[in-house]
Scaffold this active site. Sequence first.
Site, PDB file in Angstrom:
ATOM      1  CG  ASP A 193      -0.390   0.228   2.533  1.00  0.00           C
ATOM      2  OD1 ASP A 193       0.856   0.318   2.628  1.00  0.00           O
ATOM      3  OD2 ASP A 193      -1.144   0.354   3.513  1.00  0.00           O
ATOM      4  CB  CYS A 197       0.730  -2.437   4.861  1.00  0.00           C
ATOM      5  SG  CYS A 197       0.597  -3.332   6.423  1.00  0.00           S
ATOM      6  N   GLY A 198       2.185  -0.380   6.303  1.00  0.00           N
ATOM      7  CA  GLY A 198       2.889   0.402   7.314  1.00  0.00           C
ATOM      8  C   GLY A 198       3.494  -0.468   8.406  1.00  0.00           C
ATOM      9  CB  THR A 199       2.046  -2.353  11.092  1.00  0.00           C
ATOM     10  OG1 THR A 199       0.844  -2.825  10.451  1.00  0.00           O
ATOM     11  CG2 THR A 199       1.789  -1.010  11.758  1.00  0.00           C
ATOM     12  CG  HIS A 248       9.553 -24.915  12.097  1.00  0.00           C
ATOM     13  ND1 HIS A 248       9.812 -24.758  13.434  1.00  0.00           N
ATOM     14  CD2 HIS A 248      10.595 -25.630  11.593  1.00  0.00           C
ATOM     15  CE1 HIS A 248      10.971 -25.344  13.739  1.00  0.00           C
ATOM     16  NE2 HIS A 248      11.475 -25.867  12.630  1.00  0.00           N
ATOM     17  CG  ASN A 249       5.149 -21.247  10.559  1.00  0.00           C
ATOM     18  OD1 ASN A 249       5.700 -20.177  10.818  1.00  0.00           O
ATOM     19  ND2 ASN A 249       4.917 -22.153  11.500  1.00  0.00           N
ATOM     20  NE  ARG A 252       9.245 -31.013  15.201  1.00  0.00           N
ATOM     21  CZ  ARG A 252      10.458 -30.720  14.735  1.00  0.00           C
ATOM     22  NH1 ARG A 252      11.026 -31.516  13.829  1.00  0.00           N
ATOM     23  NH2 ARG A 252      11.111 -29.651  15.148  1.00  0.00           N
ATOM     24  CG  HIS A 253       7.775 -28.543  11.061  1.00  0.00           C
ATOM     25  ND1 HIS A 253       7.527 -28.000  12.297  1.00  0.00           N
ATOM     26  CD2 HIS A 253       9.084 -28.923  11.068  1.00  0.00           C
ATOM     27  CE1 HIS A 253       8.632 -28.018  13.016  1.00  0.00           C
ATOM     28  NE2 HIS A 253       9.598 -28.581  12.298  1.00  0.00           N
ATOM     29  NE  ARG A 267       3.677 -29.898  15.317  1.00  0.00           N
ATOM     30  CZ  ARG A 267       4.883 -30.076  15.852  1.00  0.00           C
ATOM     31  NH1 ARG A 267       5.913 -29.364  15.428  1.00  0.00           N
ATOM     32  NH2 ARG A 267       5.052 -30.971  16.792  1.00  0.00           N
TER      33      ARG A 267
HETATM   34  C1  RB5 Z   1      -1.976   2.914   6.467  1.00  0.00           C
HETATM   35  O1  RB5 Z   1      -2.011   4.130   7.116  1.00  0.00           O
HETATM   36  C2  RB5 Z   1      -1.775   1.793   7.478  1.00  0.00           C
HETATM   37  O2  RB5 Z   1      -2.907   1.666   8.277  1.00  0.00           O
HETATM   38  C3  RB5 Z   1      -1.454   0.496   6.776  1.00  0.00           C
HETATM   39  O3  RB5 Z   1      -0.349   0.646   5.966  1.00  0.00           O
HETATM   40  C4  RB5 Z   1      -1.121  -0.684   7.670  1.00  0.00           C
HETATM   41  O4  RB5 Z   1      -0.114  -0.368   8.561  1.00  0.00           O
HETATM   42  C5  RB5 Z   1      -2.262  -1.358   8.286  1.00  0.00           C
HETATM   43  O5  RB5 Z   1      -2.109  -2.346   9.007  1.00  0.00           O
END
Ligand code: RB5
Length: 145
Positions: free
Chosen positions: A7, A64-66, A97-98, A131-132, A135
């Site tokens: 994004d 994205c941001g986070t 593992h995942n 084993r993974h 799961r």
């Molecule tokens: C955008 O501002 C922000 O909300 C998005 O990039 C993201 O971090 C959402 O989880």
Amino acid sequence: MIAIGSDHAGYELKCELVKYLKEKGLDIKEMGCMDGSSCDYPLVAKEVCTEVTEGRAELAILVCGTGLGISIAANKCKGIRAAVCTDCYMAKYTRLHNDANVLCLGGRVVGTGLACEIVDAFLGNTFEGGRHQRRVDQITAIENQ
Ligand code: RB5
């Protein structure tokens, strides 16, 4: 092929990663967004994950941001195991593992240097099975309920 999208909040890091991966000679499909204008991460997640679920991409990277919102959206796509990683250990073990098939990063969380190393750890490891596998099959069973 590796599909990569973001994004607006992940756009700058996505551009850095595209450059980095192309310099390494990897086959990259750069997807939206294509500038820093505000956009909605669930739509990007769906578009990029479809490349994986329809078999055109082996793996994908979402920013994205986070890293969180886009991973939540990605994990709603059938067949997607998306993992937010903030270090190389997480990136390595989510592959081992995942059998994670989508790496999610926070453009406002990790710097470019660390992000490149996380990507290397993710792309450089493969599922251990054993084993993974049981799961991962249990995760798929939950998805199919
Ligand atoms: C955008 O501002 C922000 O909300 C998005 O990039 C993201 O971090 C959402 O989880």
